[in-house]
Design an enzyme around this catalytic site. Structure first.
Site, short mmCIF file in Angstrom:
data_model
loop_
_atom_site.label_atom_id
_atom_site.label_comp_id
_atom_site.label_asym_id
_atom_site.label_seq_id
_atom_site.Cartn_x
_atom_site.Cartn_y
_atom_site.Cartn_z
N ASP A 142 0.84 -1.19 0.00
CA ASP A 142 0.00 0.00 0.00
C ASP A 142 0.88 1.25 0.00
O ASP A 142 2.07 1.20 0.33
CB ASP A 142 -0.89 0.03 1.25
CG ASP A 142 -2.01 -0.99 1.21
OD1 ASP A 142 -2.33 -1.49 0.11
OD2 ASP A 142 -2.55 -1.31 2.29
N ASP B 115 1.22 4.34 2.04
CA ASP B 115 0.80 4.82 3.36
C ASP B 115 1.11 6.30 3.51
O ASP B 115 2.28 6.71 3.45
CB ASP B 115 1.51 4.04 4.46
CG ASP B 115 1.11 2.57 4.46
OD1 ASP B 115 -0.09 2.29 4.53
OD2 ASP B 115 2.02 1.72 4.37
#
Length: 223
Positions: A142, A144
């Protein structure tokens, strides 16, 4: 004078600090990782400060790269062994790590976030790879974001921008952080503000609690 501590701050250690860390009882893999970090002078990160920590100590973390199996190492070091405080890279700084086809949509999103007054830093795999030059990213990583916002209105604008952005891959994750250092996952903020949940997990430097009201937004900054 030491600045107010925040989660996701980067710190550099003095030789005394590295010596203190390397005295921890670690296995060979962790020792090898620590020796490399110390030799290169790479930073550690401020983590949640637990209640049993003495006033002259600080809790730090080292999320290791892929070559050390993404180990998560945790330490306590003397505050006087800190050399400097730093920040994870800005949103634009990590653009070279993204697929070229996403650059224009990513930069459009970062411009939008900047326009509403959000200070955006990238932590997690993308942030650490940018800081260290080591391999952290994998196909499911991901992106972040630590989104430091000045107030509630800016938080609403930031979350709206994230949900309506044309940038869709990699998946966006991370936290809204308010001026007092309290933070919430931005996806949870959206659910809380829209009434889909009545409580939200608020992460603080020294703990986390489920909150239903907004008093946590008014808490003073804790060092």
């Amino acid at each position: 004078m030491m600045p107010s501590l925040r989660r996701h701050q980067l710190v550099g250690l003095s030789p005394t600090g590295w010596a203190a860390i390397q005295r921890y009882s670690c296995d060979i893999q962790a020792q090898t990782c620590l020796a490399f970090w110390a030799e290169k002078g790479l930073p550690l990160v401020v983590t949640r400060q637990h209640s049993g920590l003495s006033k002259d100590q600080i809790a730090l973390g080292l999320p290791a790269p892929l070559q050390w199996e993404r180990r998560r190492l945790a330490f306590e070091v003397p505050i006087n062994s800190l050399l400097f405080f730093g920040e994870f890279p800005s949103a634009t700084d990590i653009c070279p790590l993204l697929p070229p086809a996403t650059h224009s949509s990513w930069l459009a999103l970062t411009d939008c976030l900047d326009a509403v007054g959000a200070d955006v830093r990238v932590y997690g795999s993308y942030g650490w790879q940018s800081v260290t030059g080591l391999d952290y990213l994998h196909p499911c990583s991901d992106l972040d974001l630590r989104l430091l916002v000045p107030n509630i209105a800016a938080a609403h604008q930031v979350v709206t921008a994230l949900f309506t952005a044309s940038f869709t891959s990699p998946r966006l994750d991370g936290e809204l952080m308010f001026p007092n250092g309290n933070a919430v996952a931005w996806r949870e903020w959206h659910a809380w503000q829209s009434g889909r949940t009545d409580r939200i997990l608020v992460k603080r430097l020294r703990g986390a609690t489920l909150e239903s009201g907004q008093l946590w937004l008014l808490e003073p900054i804790l060092c």
